[in-house]
Design a protein around this motif. Structure first.
Motif, PDB file in Angstrom:
ATOM      1  N   PRO A   1       0.884   7.847   8.165  1.00  0.00           N
ATOM      2  CA  PRO A   1       2.018   9.387   8.443  1.00  0.00           C
ATOM      3  C   PRO A   1       3.451   9.001   7.166  1.00  0.00           C
ATOM      4  O   PRO A   1       3.990   9.458   6.552  1.00  0.00           O
ATOM      5  CB  PRO A   1       2.175   8.507   9.048  1.00  0.00           C
ATOM      6  CG  PRO A   1       1.015   8.081   9.869  1.00  0.00           C
ATOM      7  CD  PRO A   1       0.664   7.647   9.118  1.00  0.00           C
ATOM      8  N   ILE A   2       2.995   7.537   6.640  1.00  0.00           N
ATOM      9  CA  ILE A   2       4.491   7.305   6.175  1.00  0.00           C
ATOM     10  C   ILE A   2       3.890   8.240   4.667  1.00  0.00           C
ATOM     11  O   ILE A   2       4.944   8.085   3.995  1.00  0.00           O
ATOM     12  CB  ILE A   2       4.693   5.256   5.269  1.00  0.00           C
ATOM     13  CG1 ILE A   2       5.047   5.405   6.750  1.00  0.00           C
ATOM     14  CG2 ILE A   2       5.313   4.638   4.215  1.00  0.00           C
ATOM     15  CD1 ILE A   2       5.588   3.536   6.862  1.00  0.00           C
TER      16      ILE A   2
ATOM     17  N   GLY B   1      14.963  -0.295   5.506  1.00  0.00           N
ATOM     18  CA  GLY B   1      14.326   0.668   4.057  1.00  0.00           C
ATOM     19  C   GLY B   1      13.171  -0.231   4.445  1.00  0.00           C
ATOM     20  O   GLY B   1      11.834  -0.618   3.933  1.00  0.00           O
ATOM     21  N   GLY B   2      12.295  -0.642   5.941  1.00  0.00           N
ATOM     22  CA  GLY B   2      11.098  -1.641   6.253  1.00  0.00           C
ATOM     23  C   GLY B   2      10.514  -0.926   6.868  1.00  0.00           C
ATOM     24  O   GLY B   2      10.790   0.331   8.088  1.00  0.00           O
TER      25      GLY B   2
ATOM     26  N   ILE C   1      12.016   8.482   0.828  1.00  0.00           N
ATOM     27  CA  ILE C   1      11.653   7.110   1.364  1.00  0.00           C
ATOM     28  C   ILE C   1      12.718   7.696   2.092  1.00  0.00           C
ATOM     29  O   ILE C   1      12.386   7.114   3.311  1.00  0.00           O
ATOM     30  CB  ILE C   1      11.854   6.217   0.324  1.00  0.00           C
ATOM     31  CG1 ILE C   1      10.067   6.006  -0.443  1.00  0.00           C
ATOM     32  CG2 ILE C   1      12.061   4.422   1.071  1.00  0.00           C
ATOM     33  CD1 ILE C   1      10.715   4.542  -0.931  1.00  0.00           C
ATOM     34  N   ALA C   2      13.888   8.037   2.266  1.00  0.00           N
ATOM     35  CA  ALA C   2      15.087   7.977   3.454  1.00  0.00           C
ATOM     36  C   ALA C   2      15.356   8.258   4.056  1.00  0.00           C
ATOM     37  O   ALA C   2      14.842   8.149   5.109  1.00  0.00           O
ATOM     38  CB  ALA C   2      16.386   8.187   2.358  1.00  0.00           C
TER      39      ALA C   2
ATOM     40  N   ILE D   1       1.042  -1.296  -0.026  1.00  0.00           N
ATOM     41  CA  ILE D   1       0.097   0.541   0.243  1.00  0.00           C
ATOM     42  C   ILE D   1       1.029   1.232   0.175  1.00  0.00           C
ATOM     43  O   ILE D   1       0.230   2.440  -1.001  1.00  0.00           O
ATOM     44  CB  ILE D   1      -0.931  -0.103   1.361  1.00  0.00           C
ATOM     45  CG1 ILE D   1      -1.957  -1.058   1.228  1.00  0.00           C
ATOM     46  CG2 ILE D   1      -2.008   1.407   0.990  1.00  0.00           C
ATOM     47  CD1 ILE D   1      -2.619  -1.376   2.598  1.00  0.00           C
ATOM     48  N   THR D   2       1.984   1.303   0.538  1.00  0.00           N
ATOM     49  CA  THR D   2       2.544   2.368   0.850  1.00  0.00           C
ATOM     50  C   THR D   2       3.655   2.768  -0.176  1.00  0.00           C
ATOM     51  O   THR D   2       4.767   3.760  -0.304  1.00  0.00           O
ATOM     52  CB  THR D   2       3.628   2.555   2.496  1.00  0.00           C
ATOM     53  OG1 THR D   2       4.417   1.141   2.809  1.00  0.00           O
ATOM     54  CG2 THR D   2       2.492   2.438   3.224  1.00  0.00           C
ATOM     55  N   GLY D   3       3.645   1.690  -0.958  1.00  0.00           N
ATOM     56  CA  GLY D   3       4.927   1.813  -2.180  1.00  0.00           C
ATOM     57  C   GLY D   3       6.270   1.068  -1.795  1.00  0.00           C
ATOM     58  O   GLY D   3       7.572   1.217  -2.087  1.00  0.00           O
ATOM     59  N   LEU D   4       6.209   0.668   0.258  1.00  0.00           N
ATOM     60  CA  LEU D   4       7.913  -0.018   0.350  1.00  0.00           C
ATOM     61  C   LEU D   4       8.008  -1.806  -0.647  1.00  0.00           C
ATOM     62  O   LEU D   4       7.383  -1.846  -1.209  1.00  0.00           O
ATOM     63  CB  LEU D   4       8.137  -0.557   2.136  1.00  0.00           C
ATOM     64  CG  LEU D   4       7.450   1.223   2.386  1.00  0.00           C
ATOM     65  CD1 LEU D   4       6.986   1.281   4.208  1.00  0.00           C
ATOM     66  CD2 LEU D   4       8.653   2.249   1.957  1.00  0.00           C
ATOM     67  N   ASN D   5       8.720  -2.161  -0.067  1.00  0.00           N
ATOM     68  CA  ASN D   5       9.435  -3.479  -1.024  1.00  0.00           C
ATOM     69  C   ASN D   5       8.888  -4.649   0.051  1.00  0.00           C
ATOM     70  O   ASN D   5       9.564  -4.903   1.594  1.00  0.00           O
ATOM     71  CB  ASN D   5      10.676  -3.137  -1.262  1.00  0.00           C
ATOM     72  CG  ASN D   5      11.430  -3.979  -1.715  1.00  0.00           C
ATOM     73  OD1 ASN D   5      11.309  -5.479  -1.478  1.00  0.00           O
ATOM     74  ND2 ASN D   5      12.209  -4.489  -2.824  1.00  0.00           N
TER      75      ASN D   5
END
Length: 429
Positions: A73-74, A280-281, A83-84, A33-37
């Motif tokens: 929030p993310i 990055g999680g 992201i960083a 959902i948030t575009g993270l891996n």
């Protein structure tokens, strides 16, 4: 089966795999959902669980993975600072847990409830669910989360999202045994199957992906504006953590508030969240689905969760699997999220009910109503350089109002407060 420190056997290993299976749906849905891996999320869930077990002296059968509280929030932070910088902010948010853990060790576990009683935490958690409602509905209708673009035709999207939603709610309410604990997986399976036959699934990236690869880790950067925005967000999940510890205490019949202590569990959760951000999680939290599985299977051995964590770490390096997860069409996730986000809001409402918060008292009415409207309405305080909004703003407003508003008739919540504080100090039933 209450042999907490029995040596590992093949049954223990299989039980660990089952616990990962139970947690898997929510674990990977949040980063998608948030575009993270999702592969990084699997890795950090495993690492976070191992760190938690280390800090709590391998005494509690819980598994930690992606927290849905941080979705909005993310999303905002990634859009504003990248992201960083978001990872740097989440690293600092994890440290908030550690600070709270130190305060709990100093003042006792009742400290958190006195600062953040149900009249504060209830509306904050309701805002988390309700503010995400448009995201779920837009995705279910085939649009992007902010409705800025149409990804799939409306009719096609609804033919996928509604069966996914119906399957999820039917499995959650009618299924028996362990199957009742995996409604998200069931909803994804049905929705994905329909989407595949409708030609909505693009497998090009998955086919081109190698079988094994190191996940795409992202190192954090530290941006003061992003950090100040994210710090108050940690308030709600920290309080939710207390409820999770009480829940697993009730399931196993052990007083984890006392031993290993709430200060250790909070610190473990915080360190797990900060460690996840280093790679990055997404932030970690204890999973109620896994607590349900522990209750059902009577698998009280914490070693089971260590095996679940190891399986999660190993699966993170199967690159083709991670690529396949990213082919799940938006309407599939949207249908499931309608129920999921609504459930979060319901948890907040349940906190108000169980805390016996009397809404006929003006003080309570002011706190709850102001918090809800600020959160759902999108109130922003500040300028472009730095501003407070969303969960950050709601958390601070609710806490400040609770501290400064005169209490008048204190008797309305004394019984409820006494019950909760006693359950936190004595373990409760």
């Amino acid at each position: 089966m209450n042999n907490d420190h029995s040596p590992a056997s093949w049954r223990t290993v299989l039980a660990g795999l089952q616990m990962l299976f139970v947690a898997f749906g929510a674990l990977v849905l949040m980063p998608l959902i948030t575009g993270l891996n999702p592969s990084v999320a699997l890795f950090t869930a495993g690492v976070g669980t191992l760190l938690f077990q280390l800090i709590t002296k391998r005494s509690i059968p819980v598994f930690l993975a992606s927290s849905f509280v941080f979705i909005a929030p993310i999303g905002f932070s990634v859009e504003q600072w990248g992201i960083a910088a978001t990872m740097g902010a989440l690293f600092c948010a994890g440290l908030v847990y550690v600070v709270l853990a130190a305060l709990v060790a100093w003042r006792g576990p009742g400290f958190l409830h006195r600062i953040m009683p149900p009249v504060v935490t209830g509306p904050i958690i309701m805002v988390i669910g309700l503010s995400l409602a448009p995201l779920a509905v837009n995705m279910a209708m085939g649009k992007t989360g902010d409705a800025s673009a149409e990804l799939f035709p409306y009719v096609d999207a609804m033919l996928v999202s509604m069966p996914a939603l119906i399957t999820t709610l039917l499995v959650a309410t009618l299924a028996k045994g362990v199957f009742r604990l995996v409604p998200i997986l069931a909803g994804v399976a049905v929705g994905y199957s329909i989407a595949f036959f409708m030609g909505m699934v693009n497998l090009e990236a998955a086919n081109a992906s190698p079988w094994l690869a190191v996940p795409d880790f992202i190192a954090p950067e530290f941006n003061i504006a992003a950090i100040l925005f994210m710090l108050p967000v940690a308030i709600a999940p920290a309080i939710e953590h207390v409820g999770d510890v009480l829940a697993i205490s009730n399931v196993t019949g052990k007083n984890y508030i006392e031993k290993p202590g709430l200060h250790r569990t909070l610190a473990g959760d915080g360190v797990a969240t900060s460690a996840a951000a280093l790679f990055g999680g997404p932030p970690n939290t204890t999973y109620s689905e896994v607590t349900g599985a522990v209750m059902l299977t009577k698998a009280f051995n914490p070693v089971i969760m260590i095996f679940a964590a190891c399986f999660a770490i190993a699966l993170a390096f199967v690159a083709k699997f991670g690529s396949l997860l990213q082919t799940i069409p938006t309407p599939v996730m949207g249908g499931i999220l309608i129920l999921l986000f609504g459930s979060i809001a319901s948890v907040g409402l349940n906190i108000l009910v169980k805390g016996q918060v009397d809404m006929s008292l003006q003080r309570n009415l002011v706190i709850v109503s102001t918090t809800l409207v600020f959160g759902i309405g999108g109130m922003v305080l500040g300028q472009q350089g730095f501003s407070l909004q969303g969960i950050s703003l709601c958390g601070l407003v609710a806490i400040i109002l609770n501290l400064i508003l005169p209490r008048g008739d204190e008797s309305e919540s004394l019984n409820a407060e006494k019950e909760i504080v006693e359950s936190m100090t004595k373990g409760g039933d």
